[in-house]
Design a protein around this motif. Structure first.
Motif, PDB file in Angstrom:
ATOM      1  N   GLN A 171      48.792 -28.184 -27.247  1.00 46.77           N
ATOM      2  CA  GLN A 171      49.435 -27.339 -26.239  1.00 46.77           C
ATOM      3  C   GLN A 171      48.505 -27.185 -25.038  1.00 46.77           C
ATOM      4  N   LYS A 172      48.997 -27.646 -23.891  1.00 45.35           N
ATOM      5  CA  LYS A 172      48.213 -27.591 -22.664  1.00 45.35           C
ATOM      6  C   LYS A 172      49.071 -27.016 -21.538  1.00 45.35           C
ATOM      7  N   ASP A 173      48.413 -26.399 -20.590  1.00 43.77           N
ATOM      8  CA  ASP A 173      49.099 -25.922 -19.393  1.00 43.77           C
ATOM      9  C   ASP A 173      49.334 -27.126 -18.486  1.00 43.77           C
ATOM     10  N   ILE A 174      50.595 -27.578 -18.433  1.00 47.21           N
ATOM     11  CA  ILE A 174      50.905 -28.808 -17.709  1.00 47.21           C
ATOM     12  C   ILE A 174      50.671 -28.647 -16.208  1.00 47.21           C
ATOM     13  N   ILE A 175      50.806 -27.423 -15.703  1.00 48.63           N
ATOM     14  CA  ILE A 175      50.562 -27.193 -14.276  1.00 48.63           C
ATOM     15  C   ILE A 175      49.101 -27.444 -13.951  1.00 48.63           C
ATOM     16  N   ARG A 176      48.224 -26.934 -14.805  1.00 47.33           N
ATOM     17  CA  ARG A 176      46.781 -27.129 -14.602  1.00 47.33           C
ATOM     18  C   ARG A 176      46.414 -28.609 -14.722  1.00 47.33           C
ATOM     19  N   GLN A 177      47.005 -29.294 -15.683  1.00 47.20           N
ATOM     20  CA  GLN A 177      46.725 -30.718 -15.863  1.00 47.20           C
ATOM     21  C   GLN A 177      47.099 -31.511 -14.616  1.00 47.20           C
ATOM     22  N   ILE A 178      48.278 -31.227 -14.087  1.00 45.06           N
ATOM     23  CA  ILE A 178      48.754 -31.973 -12.920  1.00 45.06           C
ATOM     24  C   ILE A 178      47.949 -31.606 -11.679  1.00 45.06           C
ATOM     25  N   GLU A 179      47.627 -30.317 -11.513  1.00 48.22           N
ATOM     26  CA  GLU A 179      46.836 -29.902 -10.347  1.00 48.22           C
ATOM     27  C   GLU A 179      45.454 -30.534 -10.361  1.00 48.22           C
ATOM     28  N   ASP A 180      44.836 -30.633 -11.535  1.00 45.55           N
ATOM     29  CA  ASP A 180      43.512 -31.265 -11.630  1.00 45.55           C
ATOM     30  C   ASP A 180      43.589 -32.740 -11.254  1.00 45.55           C
ATOM     31  N   MET A 181      44.620 -33.419 -11.745  1.00 50.63           N
ATOM     32  CA  MET A 181      44.755 -34.839 -11.427  1.00 50.63           C
ATOM     33  C   MET A 181      45.099 -35.039  -9.956  1.00 50.63           C
ATOM     34  N   ALA A 182      45.932 -34.147  -9.401  1.00 52.40           N
ATOM     35  CA  ALA A 182      46.262 -34.232  -7.974  1.00 52.40           C
ATOM     36  C   ALA A 182      45.007 -34.033  -7.132  1.00 52.40           C
ATOM     37  N   ALA A 183      44.144 -33.104  -7.548  1.00 54.89           N
ATOM     38  CA  ALA A 183      42.890 -32.862  -6.813  1.00 54.89           C
ATOM     39  C   ALA A 183      41.986 -34.085  -6.894  1.00 54.89           C
ATOM     40  N   TYR A 184      41.949 -34.734  -8.050  1.00 55.30           N
ATOM     41  CA  TYR A 184      41.122 -35.940  -8.216  1.00 55.30           C
ATOM     42  C   TYR A 184      41.608 -37.050  -7.283  1.00 55.30           C
ATOM     43  N   ILE A 185      42.925 -37.270  -7.230  1.00 56.11           N
ATOM     44  CA  ILE A 185      43.484 -38.322  -6.367  1.00 56.11           C
ATOM     45  C   ILE A 185      43.346 -37.929  -4.899  1.00 56.11           C
ATOM     46  N   ARG A 186      43.475 -36.630  -4.600  1.00 53.97           N
ATOM     47  CA  ARG A 186      43.405 -36.147  -3.219  1.00 53.97           C
ATOM     48  C   ARG A 186      42.042 -36.478  -2.589  1.00 53.97           C
ATOM     49  N   ARG A 187      40.976 -36.358  -3.406  1.00 54.12           N
ATOM     50  CA  ARG A 187      39.631 -36.643  -2.892  1.00 54.12           C
ATOM     51  C   ARG A 187      39.442 -38.127  -2.567  1.00 54.12           C
ATOM     52  N   ARG A 188      40.264 -38.971  -3.180  1.00 53.28           N
ATOM     53  CA  ARG A 188      40.125 -40.414  -2.993  1.00 53.28           C
ATOM     54  C   ARG A 188      41.229 -41.009  -2.121  1.00 53.28           C
ATOM     55  N   ALA A 189      42.130 -40.157  -1.655  1.00 51.58           N
ATOM     56  CA  ALA A 189      43.246 -40.627  -0.835  1.00 51.58           C
ATOM     57  C   ALA A 189      42.851 -40.638   0.638  1.00 51.58           C
ATOM     58  N   PRO A 190      43.502 -41.467   1.457  1.00 49.02           N
ATOM     59  CA  PRO A 190      43.255 -41.437   2.913  1.00 49.02           C
ATOM     60  C   PRO A 190      43.562 -40.055   3.488  1.00 49.02           C
ATOM     61  N   GLN A 191      42.924 -39.726   4.594  1.00 47.97           N
ATOM     62  CA  GLN A 191      43.079 -38.392   5.198  1.00 47.97           C
ATOM     63  C   GLN A 191      44.507 -38.122   5.662  1.00 47.97           C
ATOM     64  N   LYS A 192      45.261 -39.163   5.973  1.00 41.77           N
ATOM     65  CA  LYS A 192      46.624 -38.966   6.473  1.00 41.77           C
ATOM     66  C   LYS A 192      47.651 -38.834   5.353  1.00 41.77           C
ATOM     67  N   VAL A 193      47.181 -38.796   4.136  1.00 41.73           N
ATOM     68  CA  VAL A 193      48.084 -38.611   2.991  1.00 41.73           C
ATOM     69  C   VAL A 193      47.945 -37.181   2.480  1.00 41.73           C
ATOM     70  N   GLN A 194      49.054 -36.472   2.402  1.00 40.13           N
ATOM     71  CA  GLN A 194      49.077 -35.097   1.895  1.00 40.13           C
ATOM     72  C   GLN A 194      49.705 -35.071   0.502  1.00 40.13           C
ATOM     73  N   ILE A 195      48.988 -34.467  -0.455  1.00 38.91           N
ATOM     74  CA  ILE A 195      49.485 -34.366  -1.831  1.00 38.91           C
ATOM     75  C   ILE A 195      49.679 -32.893  -2.163  1.00 38.91           C
ATOM     76  N   GLY A 196      50.901 -32.497  -2.501  1.00 34.24           N
ATOM     77  CA  GLY A 196      51.203 -31.101  -2.814  1.00 34.24           C
ATOM     78  C   GLY A 196      51.840 -30.939  -4.176  1.00 34.24           C
ATOM     79  N   VAL A 197      51.492 -29.826  -4.833  1.00 31.65           N
ATOM     80  CA  VAL A 197      52.082 -29.485  -6.134  1.00 31.65           C
ATOM     81  C   VAL A 197      52.924 -28.232  -5.948  1.00 31.65           C
TER      82      VAL A 197
END
Length: 382
Positions: free
Chosen positions: A239-265
């Motif tokens: 049992q995991k908090d799926i919101i936290r899992q997705i936000e962590d992964m979004a933050a990981y990808i956000r740091r490696r994405a181009p500046q003109k790409v916006q990722i929102g949860v």
């Protein structure tokens, strides 16, 4: 394009269609011939019946009686001029006795099938009877035989194709599982060696800053190795908090994405516990986000929408990329299919396997439009 259709499947389908057409044509001709023969038999029966009514010579009478009594296959109904039934032959008397209206129904059916024969009962008073007849049981069987045969053949071919498809799918799964486990095994040895070298480098304080960065990359490789090692075995769901899992992964990808790409949860919930295998689920989200980045070519938006429903949780990952053509929508989850020049075509196939086989959920393309974007939907049971 035309050459793609000239294959063994197309040849088999062409042969099958030719056989079906030939069978139907042959049976139709045979049915027409038998139908013509039965009409001649009924005509002979009517003539014999007329002879009986005339009560001529004994020879003619005996012959007529024999002709009348030997018809045991063609069903007949005789009516008077007013349409009242006066006689019937070769019908199921048991069913008729149980259902009196059945004889009238049979008469209506015979009238639709064939024109009647006329028997002169009293020429002086112009009294006539009408003989209606239907198809014999043998003729009915011949008419329906090709369709029954085709149904049986279609079911057999369907079962064979399903079996071959299942076998092919199982073989593909074994190949991908073997590839994943072998990859994990091959990565394990150099990772252990790199960790040992990092420990040696860490003894010199001057090396600490870049050793820490290298350690992050090693940890990432260890996570990837762990993911590969879990393919093919039944993962343990927690049992995991799926919101936290997705936000962590979004933050990981956000740091490696181009500046003109916006990722929102986006979600209306603060916490949403779901039974998942965290490493494998993260892999799915990472794969979908990386595919979205590739499709946008350096600029655009990625919106992740998490919704809580009574029985399921849905996760929609929508991008503003180049979209997927309708021709490729049915192919994107096939192992080996990729629109990228250097793609292996394994990411979406493994993602679908992780969600559907391991989490008993569903991964699909919710919608996609060329040059406007694509939305993938994950459905997980709570």
């Amino acid at each position: 394009m035309f050459k793609q259709f000239i294959g063994w499947k197309f040849i088999l389908v062409t042969i099958a269609v030719a056989i079906i057409a030939a069978t139907i044509w042959f049976v139709s001709n045979l049915s027409a011939k038998i139908q013509d023969e039965e009409r001649k038999k009924v005509a002979t029966w009517v003539e014999a019946y007329r002879e009986l009514l005339k009560s001529g010579s004994d020879a003619n009478l005996n012959l007529a009686t024999e002709i009348v009594t030997t018809n045991t296959t063609i069903p007949l109904i005789q009516t008077d001029a007013a349409g009242n039934i006066v006689d019937s032959r070769n019908l199921d008397t048991t069913k008729i006795s149980q259902n009196p209206t059945l004889l009238q129904e049979q008469l209506l059916s015979f009238k639709r099938q064939h024109p009647p024969f006329i028997i002169e009962i009293d020429a002086k008073n112009k009294v006539y009877n009408y003989v209606y007849y239907g198809d014999s049981l043998i003729l009915k069987q011949i008419k329906y035989y090709p369709y029954i045969q085709l149904l049986v053949v279609a079911l057999f071919i369907g079962a064979v194709l399903f079996g071959l498809s299942s076998t092919n799918r199982a073989t593909q799964n074994l190949v991908w599982v073997g590839l994943a486990k072998e990859t994990a095994h091959q990565l394990g040895t150099p990772l252990s060696s790199i960790e040992a070298w990092l420990e040696i480098l860490r003894e010199n304080e001057a090396n600490v800053p870049f050793v820490n960065e290298l350690t992050k990359d090693v940890d990432r490789l260890k996570l990837i190795t762990d993911r590969f090692s879990k393919i093919g075995s039944v993962p343990k769901l927690e049992q995991k908090d799926i919101i936290r899992q997705i936000e962590d992964m979004a933050a990981y990808i956000r740091r490696r994405a181009p500046q003109k790409v916006q990722i929102g949860v986006h979600t209306a919930e603060t916490e949403l516990p779901v039974m998942i295998s965290a490493p494998l689920f993260d892999w799915v989200i990472e794969n979908l986000l990386k595919n979205a980045l590739d499709s946008m070519e350096g600029k655009g938006n990625i919106d992740i929408t998490i919704e809580n429903h009574p029985a399921v949780v849905t996760v929609d990952i929508a991008d503003t990329g180049k979209g997927i053509s309708k021709m490729n929508l049915d192919k994107i989850f096939r192992p080996g299919f990729s629109t990228k020049k250097r793609g292996w075509g394994l990411g979406l196939s493994l993602a679908k396997r992780i969600i559907e086989d391991y989490h008993k959920g569903r991964l699909s393309v919710k919608n996609s439009e060329l040059n406007k974007g694509t939305t993938f939907r994950i459905i997980l049971r709570k």
